[in-house]
Write a protein that holds these residues in place. Structure first.
Motif, PDB file in Angstrom:
ATOM      1  N   VAL A  20       0.827  -1.209   0.000  1.00 43.85           N
ATOM      2  CA  VAL A  20       0.000   0.000   0.000  1.00 43.85           C
ATOM      3  C   VAL A  20       0.860   1.257   0.000  1.00 43.85           C
ATOM      4  O   VAL A  20       0.656   2.180  -0.800  1.00 43.85           O
ATOM      5  CB  VAL A  20      -0.968  -0.001   1.205  1.00 43.85           C
ATOM      6  CG1 VAL A  20      -1.673   1.347   1.341  1.00 43.85           C
ATOM      7  CG2 VAL A  20      -1.990  -1.134   1.067  1.00 43.85           C
ATOM      8  N   CYS A  48      -6.591   0.823   1.644  1.00 44.80           N
ATOM      9  CA  CYS A  48      -6.846   1.895   0.676  1.00 44.80           C
ATOM     10  C   CYS A  48      -8.206   2.559   0.902  1.00 44.80           C
ATOM     11  O   CYS A  48      -8.659   3.367   0.081  1.00 44.80           O
ATOM     12  CB  CYS A  48      -6.776   1.344  -0.748  1.00 44.80           C
ATOM     13  SG  CYS A  48      -5.107   0.939  -1.292  1.00 44.80           S
ATOM     14  N   CYS A  76      -8.233   5.139  -5.936  1.00 47.22           N
ATOM     15  CA  CYS A  76      -8.085   5.441  -4.512  1.00 47.22           C
ATOM     16  C   CYS A  76      -7.194   6.662  -4.322  1.00 47.22           C
ATOM     17  O   CYS A  76      -6.825   7.340  -5.275  1.00 47.22           O
ATOM     18  CB  CYS A  76      -7.482   4.238  -3.788  1.00 47.22           C
ATOM     19  SG  CYS A  76      -8.407   2.704  -4.045  1.00 47.22           S
ATOM     20  N   LEU A  82      -6.822   0.422  -7.858  1.00 47.74           N
ATOM     21  CA  LEU A  82      -6.812  -0.781  -7.033  1.00 47.74           C
ATOM     22  C   LEU A  82      -7.651  -1.878  -7.666  1.00 47.74           C
ATOM     23  O   LEU A  82      -8.807  -1.648  -8.053  1.00 47.74           O
ATOM     24  CB  LEU A  82      -7.364  -0.468  -5.637  1.00 47.74           C
ATOM     25  CG  LEU A  82      -7.625  -1.658  -4.708  1.00 47.74           C
ATOM     26  CD1 LEU A  82      -6.315  -2.278  -4.235  1.00 47.74           C
ATOM     27  CD2 LEU A  82      -8.483  -1.240  -3.507  1.00 47.74           C
TER      28      LEU A  82
END
Length: 255
Positions: A20, A48, A76, A82
């Motif tokens: 992430v 996220c 995101c 994503l």
């Protein structure tokens, strides 16, 4: 497009945190980013800010050919795209066992994405299973987060064997992107000793950047944010930005 699988069969070493936060940091350098959550736990999806239980479609449908990336992709923070995941992905893994090209499905799914993204980061599950094999078959490099603890090197043996096997069985371009020392605390003698062992064993494949133990890094997922958006002044945010710059510089220098 450069594809990075973040993998280590050992749990709790910072795979999702790295997936992430590296994605967010690379995006902030100007890169077009795709983050693929390939873990049925869906922690990268949660990190996220996405409710994994409210998804209409996920990586499960994508891998099984029931949906395209454009059908499941969510934009995101930082402009990260994503490919989200939830527990449905467990069913996909079972169904893939009956498919002839079962370890190459993700590579096929990503083939049409190369013109849209500079980097793809794949968050792998904490197991050397069919999903992880898909990630390794699709990847150009494997980023290995490793906590500096007693069994660190011993736990890497199976992963290195799997990487070697993947090279032999269909992805000869696969390389070690780098070994990332996570939860690093230089005040602890064991941390320094294991760090030295990693450098002795992997040499310049160990990233110069280390990821420190940091409360803000631990808190950020509960707010659905990469740490650089949760607390950009934190040491965790600075470390992942440094890692992104180290990776970007390496690929800028590559032939």
């Amino acid at each position: 497009m450069h594809v990075i699988a973040v993998a280590n069969q050992k749990g709790g070493v910072g795979k999702t945190t790295t997936s992430v936060n590296l994605s967010a940091s690379l995006a902030l350098t100007g890169a077009q980013m795709l983050l693929v959550d390939l873990d049925p736990q869906g922690n990268a999806t949660i990190g996220c800010g996405i409710d994994k239980d409210a998804l209409d479609a996920s990586t499960c449908e994508w891998l099984m050919g029931e949906a395209g990336l454009e059908d499941i992709a969510l934009e995101c923070v930082a402009g990260i795209v994503l490919a989200p995941s939830n527990a449905d992905l467990t069913a996909a893994e079972v169904e893939l066992l009956a498919v002839e090209d079962r370890v190459a499905r993700l590579r096929e799914c990503l083939a049409s994405a190369s013109r849209w993204f500079d980097y793809v980061v794949i968050d792998c599950p904490p197991a050397l299973n069919l999903l992880t094999l898909n990630a390794l078959t699709a990847a150009d490099g494997v980023l290995i987060p490793t906590q500096c603890e007693y069994y660190a090197l011993e736990g890497l043996v199976a992963l290195l064997d799997t990487i070697a096997g993947t090279r032999e069985r269909g992805n000869p371009r696969l390389r070690i992107e780098g070994v990332l020392r996570t939860m690093y605390d230089p005040r602890v003698r064991l941390t320094l000793e294991v760090s030295r062992q990693l450098i002795d064993h992997f040499g310049d494949q160990v990233f110069r950047t280390v990821i420190p133990r940091n409360v803000r890094l631990a808190e950020a997922p509960s707010h659905g944010l990469p740490v650089i958006f949760y607390d950009r002044r934190s040491t965790g945010a600075a470390a992942y930005m440094a890692l992104a710059q180290e990776i970007a510089a390496k690929h800028a220098d590559a032939p």
